[in-house]
Design a protein around this motif. Structure first.
Motif, PDB file in Angstrom:
ATOM      1  N   THR A  37       0.867  -1.180   0.000  1.00  0.00           N
ATOM      2  CA  THR A  37       0.000   0.000   0.000  1.00  0.00           C
ATOM      3  C   THR A  37       0.901   1.226   0.000  1.00  0.00           C
ATOM      4  O   THR A  37       2.115   1.131   0.154  1.00  0.00           O
ATOM      5  CB  THR A  37      -0.928   0.013   1.227  1.00  0.00           C
ATOM      6  OG1 THR A  37      -0.127  -0.106   2.412  1.00  0.00           O
ATOM      7  CG2 THR A  37      -1.919  -1.135   1.176  1.00  0.00           C
ATOM      8  N   GLY A  38       0.286   2.379  -0.153  1.00  0.00           N
ATOM      9  CA  GLY A  38       1.055   3.608  -0.115  1.00  0.00           C
ATOM     10  C   GLY A  38       0.447   4.660  -1.003  1.00  0.00           C
ATOM     11  O   GLY A  38      -0.734   4.615  -1.344  1.00  0.00           O
ATOM     12  N   VAL A  39       1.276   5.596  -1.387  1.00  0.00           N
ATOM     13  CA  VAL A  39       0.834   6.689  -2.242  1.00  0.00           C
ATOM     14  C   VAL A  39       2.001   7.082  -3.143  1.00  0.00           C
ATOM     15  O   VAL A  39       3.165   6.966  -2.759  1.00  0.00           O
ATOM     16  CB  VAL A  39       0.337   7.897  -1.387  1.00  0.00           C
ATOM     17  CG1 VAL A  39       1.460   8.487  -0.568  1.00  0.00           C
ATOM     18  CG2 VAL A  39      -0.359   8.939  -2.230  1.00  0.00           C
ATOM     19  N   LEU A  40       1.667   7.508  -4.354  1.00  0.00           N
ATOM     20  CA  LEU A  40       2.650   7.991  -5.317  1.00  0.00           C
ATOM     21  C   LEU A  40       2.203   9.376  -5.745  1.00  0.00           C
ATOM     22  O   LEU A  40       1.082   9.541  -6.227  1.00  0.00           O
ATOM     23  CB  LEU A  40       2.727   7.056  -6.534  1.00  0.00           C
ATOM     24  CG  LEU A  40       3.561   7.521  -7.725  1.00  0.00           C
ATOM     25  CD1 LEU A  40       5.028   7.649  -7.351  1.00  0.00           C
ATOM     26  CD2 LEU A  40       3.403   6.545  -8.893  1.00  0.00           C
ATOM     27  N   ILE A  41       3.065  10.342  -5.533  1.00  0.00           N
ATOM     28  CA  ILE A  41       2.748  11.716  -5.940  1.00  0.00           C
ATOM     29  C   ILE A  41       3.734  12.106  -7.023  1.00  0.00           C
ATOM     30  O   ILE A  41       4.946  11.949  -6.856  1.00  0.00           O
ATOM     31  CB  ILE A  41       2.865  12.680  -4.746  1.00  0.00           C
ATOM     32  CG1 ILE A  41       1.950  12.244  -3.610  1.00  0.00           C
ATOM     33  CG2 ILE A  41       2.533  14.111  -5.186  1.00  0.00           C
ATOM     34  CD1 ILE A  41       2.175  13.003  -2.314  1.00  0.00           C
ATOM     35  N   PHE A  42       3.227  12.607  -8.131  1.00  0.00           N
ATOM     36  CA  PHE A  42       4.071  13.103  -9.221  1.00  0.00           C
ATOM     37  C   PHE A  42       3.609  14.511  -9.534  1.00  0.00           C
ATOM     38  O   PHE A  42       2.425  14.744  -9.775  1.00  0.00           O
ATOM     39  CB  PHE A  42       3.925  12.229 -10.471  1.00  0.00           C
ATOM     40  CG  PHE A  42       4.711  12.753 -11.644  1.00  0.00           C
ATOM     41  CD1 PHE A  42       6.081  12.539 -11.720  1.00  0.00           C
ATOM     42  CD2 PHE A  42       4.092  13.460 -12.652  1.00  0.00           C
ATOM     43  CE1 PHE A  42       6.806  13.020 -12.787  1.00  0.00           C
ATOM     44  CE2 PHE A  42       4.817  13.944 -13.727  1.00  0.00           C
ATOM     45  CZ  PHE A  42       6.180  13.723 -13.798  1.00  0.00           C
ATOM     46  N   HIS A  43       4.556  15.429  -9.508  1.00  0.00           N
ATOM     47  CA  HIS A  43       4.202  16.805  -9.828  1.00  0.00           C
ATOM     48  C   HIS A  43       5.438  17.548 -10.299  1.00  0.00           C
ATOM     49  O   HIS A  43       6.492  17.478  -9.661  1.00  0.00           O
ATOM     50  CB  HIS A  43       3.598  17.494  -8.606  1.00  0.00           C
ATOM     51  CG  HIS A  43       2.902  18.773  -8.913  1.00  0.00           C
ATOM     52  ND1 HIS A  43       1.810  18.852  -9.741  1.00  0.00           N
ATOM     53  CD2 HIS A  43       3.154  20.031  -8.513  1.00  0.00           C
ATOM     54  CE1 HIS A  43       1.408  20.092  -9.824  1.00  0.00           C
ATOM     55  NE2 HIS A  43       2.206  20.835  -9.093  1.00  0.00           N
TER      56      HIS A  43
END
Length: 136
Positions: A37-43
């Motif tokens: 599980t987790g989160v991926l942030i791309f910006h």
């Protein structure tokens, strides 16, 4: 034993959104298979990713990312064994955050997490909030 890894990196090339979506789709498939599980942030050409799961699976996943040619300047900022997942209840599950609405929803989730008063969660929250603030 559960483990959490968080890293930040720069995209090697200016990734068009379609490529980022393909990265996300493949990451989601792989992470589901390995119960990560987790989160991926791309910006703006930057990634921040949190990976949570069994230590062996998280380590193997991180090693694949470390040698992925689409990343450069990878910095592992958290690498800890833990007793619980932080993003297990995140309504989007493992997701890429790419719009202002998704940033808002992630921020709301982080506010909710703060109430848990978990030192590890709070460290991750501060890191994610700083990332959002600095690249947003």
């Amino acid at each position: 034993m559960l483990k959490t890894v968080c890293y930040i990196s720069d995209a090697r090339l200016s990734e068009p959104l379609e490529n980022v979506k393909a990265i996300y789709k493949k990451a989601k498939e792989n992470n589901l298979k390995h119960d990560i599980t987790g989160v991926l942030i791309f910006h703006k050409g930057n990634f921040l990713q949190v990976l949570e799961g069994m230590a062996e699976s998280v380590d193997q996943t991180y090693e694949k990312i470390r040698f992925d040619s689409r990343h450069k300047n990878i910095i592992k900022v958290i690498n800890i064994k833990t007793e619980q997942r932080i993003f297990e209840d995140y309504s989007f599950g493992f997701t890429i955050v790419k719009s202002s609405n998704e940033f808002k929803e992630l921020t709301e989730y982080l506010k909710w997490l703060k109430n848990a008063d978990n030192k590890i969660a709070n460290k991750l929250i501060i890191m994610v909030e700083n990332f959002i603030r600095n690249v947003g």
